[in-house]
Design a protein around this motif. Structure first.
Motif, PDB file in Angstrom:
ATOM      1  N   THR A  11       0.851  -1.187   0.000  1.00  0.00           N
ATOM      2  CA  THR A  11       0.000   0.000   0.000  1.00  0.00           C
ATOM      3  C   THR A  11       0.890   1.241   0.000  1.00  0.00           C
ATOM      4  O   THR A  11       2.096   1.172   0.284  1.00  0.00           O
ATOM      5  CB  THR A  11      -0.899   0.037   1.252  1.00  0.00           C
ATOM      6  N   LEU A  12       0.284   2.383  -0.288  1.00  0.00           N
ATOM      7  CA  LEU A  12       1.028   3.633  -0.243  1.00  0.00           C
ATOM      8  C   LEU A  12       1.560   3.897   1.163  1.00  0.00           C
ATOM      9  O   LEU A  12       2.693   4.366   1.329  1.00  0.00           O
ATOM     10  CB  LEU A  12       0.146   4.794  -0.707  1.00  0.00           C
ATOM     11  N   SER A  13       0.753   3.594   2.170  1.00  0.00           N
ATOM     12  CA  SER A  13       1.190   3.786   3.553  1.00  0.00           C
ATOM     13  C   SER A  13       2.377   2.892   3.903  1.00  0.00           C
ATOM     14  O   SER A  13       3.303   3.316   4.597  1.00  0.00           O
ATOM     15  CB  SER A  13       0.043   3.531   4.519  1.00  0.00           C
ATOM     16  N   GLN A  14       2.356   1.662   3.414  1.00  0.00           N
ATOM     17  CA  GLN A  14       3.493   0.768   3.649  1.00  0.00           C
ATOM     18  C   GLN A  14       4.747   1.306   2.963  1.00  0.00           C
ATOM     19  O   GLN A  14       5.831   1.306   3.545  1.00  0.00           O
ATOM     20  CB  GLN A  14       3.179  -0.643   3.146  1.00  0.00           C
ATOM     21  N   GLN A  15       4.595   1.775   1.714  1.00  0.00           N
ATOM     22  CA  GLN A  15       5.745   2.336   0.998  1.00  0.00           C
ATOM     23  C   GLN A  15       6.316   3.524   1.771  1.00  0.00           C
ATOM     24  O   GLN A  15       7.533   3.652   1.930  1.00  0.00           O
ATOM     25  CB  GLN A  15       5.349   2.761  -0.426  1.00  0.00           C
ATOM     26  N   LEU A  16       5.431   4.403   2.247  1.00  0.00           N
ATOM     27  CA  LEU A  16       5.869   5.574   3.005  1.00  0.00           C
ATOM     28  C   LEU A  16       6.593   5.146   4.282  1.00  0.00           C
ATOM     29  O   LEU A  16       7.652   5.700   4.624  1.00  0.00           O
ATOM     30  CB  LEU A  16       4.680   6.475   3.333  1.00  0.00           C
ATOM     31  N   LEU A  17       6.059   4.176   4.980  1.00  0.00           N
ATOM     32  CA  LEU A  17       6.688   3.674   6.197  1.00  0.00           C
ATOM     33  C   LEU A  17       8.085   3.123   5.907  1.00  0.00           C
ATOM     34  O   LEU A  17       9.035   3.401   6.647  1.00  0.00           O
ATOM     35  CB  LEU A  17       5.809   2.609   6.848  1.00  0.00           C
ATOM     36  N   PHE A  18       8.226   2.343   4.843  1.00  0.00           N
ATOM     37  CA  PHE A  18       9.534   1.797   4.480  1.00  0.00           C
ATOM     38  C   PHE A  18      10.521   2.921   4.135  1.00  0.00           C
ATOM     39  O   PHE A  18      11.687   2.860   4.506  1.00  0.00           O
ATOM     40  CB  PHE A  18       9.417   0.816   3.311  1.00  0.00           C
ATOM     41  N   LEU A  19      10.066   3.928   3.402  1.00  0.00           N
ATOM     42  CA  LEU A  19      10.935   5.058   3.064  1.00  0.00           C
ATOM     43  C   LEU A  19      11.406   5.782   4.317  1.00  0.00           C
ATOM     44  O   LEU A  19      12.589   6.109   4.463  1.00  0.00           O
ATOM     45  CB  LEU A  19      10.214   6.026   2.123  1.00  0.00           C
ATOM     46  N   LYS A  20      10.486   6.028   5.253  1.00  0.00           N
ATOM     47  CA  LYS A  20      10.840   6.735   6.488  1.00  0.00           C
ATOM     48  C   LYS A  20      11.757   5.895   7.380  1.00  0.00           C
ATOM     49  O   LYS A  20      12.620   6.437   8.071  1.00  0.00           O
ATOM     50  CB  LYS A  20       9.575   7.091   7.276  1.00  0.00           C
ATOM     51  N   ALA A  21      11.573   4.589   7.387  1.00  0.00           N
ATOM     52  CA  ALA A  21      12.316   3.714   8.287  1.00  0.00           C
ATOM     53  C   ALA A  21      13.693   3.326   7.755  1.00  0.00           C
ATOM     54  O   ALA A  21      14.542   2.869   8.535  1.00  0.00           O
ATOM     55  CB  ALA A  21      11.504   2.449   8.569  1.00  0.00           C
ATOM     56  N   ASN A  22      13.948   3.505   6.478  1.00  0.00           N
ATOM     57  CA  ASN A  22      15.213   3.081   5.895  1.00  0.00           C
ATOM     58  C   ASN A  22      16.286   4.124   6.204  1.00  0.00           C
ATOM     59  O   ASN A  22      16.219   5.250   5.714  1.00  0.00           O
ATOM     60  CB  ASN A  22      15.059   2.902   4.384  1.00  0.00           C
ATOM     61  N   PRO A  23      17.306   3.769   7.004  1.00  0.00           N
ATOM     62  CA  PRO A  23      18.325   4.752   7.372  1.00  0.00           C
ATOM     63  C   PRO A  23      19.197   5.208   6.202  1.00  0.00           C
ATOM     64  O   PRO A  23      19.836   6.250   6.284  1.00  0.00           O
ATOM     65  CB  PRO A  23      19.158   4.021   8.430  1.00  0.00           C
ATOM     66  N   ALA A  24      19.211   4.454   5.114  1.00  0.00           N
ATOM     67  CA  ALA A  24      20.008   4.831   3.945  1.00  0.00           C
ATOM     68  C   ALA A  24      19.274   5.823   3.038  1.00  0.00           C
ATOM     69  O   ALA A  24      19.858   6.354   2.106  1.00  0.00           O
ATOM     70  CB  ALA A  24      20.382   3.584   3.148  1.00  0.00           C
ATOM     71  N   VAL A  25      17.994   6.051   3.307  1.00  0.00           N
ATOM     72  CA  VAL A  25      17.186   6.944   2.470  1.00  0.00           C
ATOM     73  C   VAL A  25      16.849   8.190   3.280  1.00  0.00           C
ATOM     74  O   VAL A  25      16.221   8.105   4.324  1.00  0.00           O
ATOM     75  CB  VAL A  25      15.874   6.254   2.013  1.00  0.00           C
ATOM     76  N   GLY A  26      17.260   9.333   2.781  1.00  0.00           N
ATOM     77  CA  GLY A  26      16.887  10.579   3.437  1.00  0.00           C
ATOM     78  C   GLY A  26      15.597  11.098   2.836  1.00  0.00           C
ATOM     79  O   GLY A  26      14.944  10.444   2.044  1.00  0.00           O
ATOM     80  N   GLY A  27      15.244  12.283   3.229  1.00  0.00           N
ATOM     81  CA  GLY A  27      14.093  12.927   2.625  1.00  0.00           C
ATOM     82  C   GLY A  27      12.851  12.852   3.471  1.00  0.00           C
ATOM     83  O   GLY A  27      12.872  12.429   4.626  1.00  0.00           O
ATOM     84  N   ALA A  28      11.777  13.285   2.857  1.00  0.00           N
ATOM     85  CA  ALA A  28      10.485  13.321   3.534  1.00  0.00           C
ATOM     86  C   ALA A  28       9.386  13.210   2.493  1.00  0.00           C
ATOM     87  O   ALA A  28       9.599  13.510   1.323  1.00  0.00           O
ATOM     88  CB  ALA A  28      10.331  14.619   4.321  1.00  0.00           C
ATOM     89  N   GLY A  29       8.215  12.799   2.951  1.00  0.00           N
ATOM     90  CA  GLY A  29       7.120  12.661   2.011  1.00  0.00           C
ATOM     91  C   GLY A  29       5.780  12.522   2.678  1.00  0.00           C
ATOM     92  O   GLY A  29       5.670  12.530   3.904  1.00  0.00           O
ATOM     93  N   THR A  30       4.762  12.379   1.818  1.00  0.00           N
ATOM     94  CA  THR A  30       3.388  12.266   2.282  1.00  0.00           C
ATOM     95  C   THR A  30       2.614  11.321   1.375  1.00  0.00           C
ATOM     96  O   THR A  30       3.034  11.021   0.256  1.00  0.00           O
ATOM     97  CB  THR A  30       2.672  13.634   2.249  1.00  0.00           C
ATOM     98  N   VAL A  31       1.468  10.904   1.892  1.00  0.00           N
ATOM     99  CA  VAL A  31       0.463  10.198   1.097  1.00  0.00           C
ATOM    100  C   VAL A  31      -0.791  11.046   1.164  1.00  0.00           C
ATOM    101  O   VAL A  31      -1.319  11.294   2.248  1.00  0.00           O
ATOM    102  CB  VAL A  31       0.184   8.777   1.626  1.00  0.00           C
ATOM    103  N   ARG A  32      -1.233  11.502   0.008  1.00  0.00           N
ATOM    104  CA  ARG A  32      -2.470  12.296  -0.085  1.00  0.00           C
ATOM    105  C   ARG A  32      -3.164  11.959  -1.396  1.00  0.00           C
ATOM    106  O   ARG A  32      -2.520  11.825  -2.427  1.00  0.00           O
ATOM    107  CB  ARG A  32      -2.147  13.795  -0.077  1.00  0.00           C
ATOM    108  N   ALA A  33      -4.483  11.887  -1.327  1.00  0.00           N
ATOM    109  CA  ALA A  33      -5.305  11.674  -2.528  1.00  0.00           C
ATOM    110  C   ALA A  33      -4.800  10.506  -3.368  1.00  0.00           C
ATOM    111  O   ALA A  33      -4.630  10.617  -4.570  1.00  0.00           O
ATOM    112  CB  ALA A  33      -5.369  12.948  -3.360  1.00  0.00           C
ATOM    113  N   ASN A  34      -4.530   9.379  -2.698  1.00  0.00           N
ATOM    114  CA  ASN A  34      -4.110   8.150  -3.372  1.00  0.00           C
ATOM    115  C   ASN A  34      -2.812   8.334  -4.165  1.00  0.00           C
ATOM    116  O   ASN A  34      -2.633   7.763  -5.233  1.00  0.00           O
ATOM    117  CB  ASN A  34      -5.219   7.607  -4.280  1.00  0.00           C
ATOM    118  N   ARG A  35      -1.897   9.140  -3.598  1.00  0.00           N
ATOM    119  CA  ARG A  35      -0.622   9.419  -4.260  1.00  0.00           C
ATOM    120  C   ARG A  35       0.475   9.594  -3.211  1.00  0.00           C
ATOM    121  O   ARG A  35       0.321  10.345  -2.256  1.00  0.00           O
ATOM    122  CB  ARG A  35      -0.753  10.690  -5.096  1.00  0.00           C
TER     123      ARG A  35
END
Length: 157
Positions: A11-35
């Motif tokens: 799911t988009l939420s799972q993808q976002l969680l993996f991005l936030k939890a991965n210490p090798a990946v910086g940055g920030a993001g959101t899930v809005r309107a199915n995107r």
């Protein structure tokens, strides 16, 4: 319903969680309107310039990556950019229809590392004018596919 051992699309939420939890990946993001939108700073090597890239992903599509800063076309100084899609300008990171990307795969383990690699080859191309990243460029005639399974996968896409 999936059978035992079969994977589900993330799911988009799972993808976002993996991005936030991965210490090798910086940055920030959101899930809005199915995107999903993820903005990530990338420096492909210690001597390379820094880039700011945005990954956007909607279910049923492949993730798109755009480089927001610096402007790749200005860096190219009038030369046509290699290995990109147009309207809008996006990086070509994988060959569609081959299974390199599926919705069951994690963006933090595929798309983000592919972006680092693409920018590494881009930095080299700026200096050498020779794209060493290989791959099939959008608009190029495909080379004959010798692998039977890969040929079938491409024919289905």
């Amino acid at each position: 319903m999936k059978g035992r051992g079969q994977q589900h699309d993330l799911t988009l939420s799972q993808q976002l969680l993996f991005l936030k939890a991965n210490p090798a990946v910086g940055g920030a993001g959101t899930v809005r309107a199915n995107r999903l939108t993820w903005q990530v700073p990338i420096q492909p090597t210690a001597l390379a310039r820094s880039y700011l890239a945005t990954v956007t992903y909607q279910p049923g599509q492949t993730p798109d990556v755009q480089v927001d800063d610096p402007d790749l076309e200005i860096l190219a100084d009038g030369r046509p950019l290699p290995h990109v899609y147009r309207d809008p300008l996006r990086l070509c990171l994988h060959l569609p229809g081959t299974g390199e990307w599926t919705a069951r795969k994690r963006i933090d383990q595929t798309v983000i590392p592919w972006t680092y690699l693409w920018l590494y080859y881009f930095e080299d191309w700026l200096w050498s004018d020779d794209w060493k990243g290989e791959g099939q460029h959008p608009g190029d005639e495909p080379e004959p596919i010798r692998n039977r399974a890969l040929r079938r996968a491409v024919a289905r896409s």
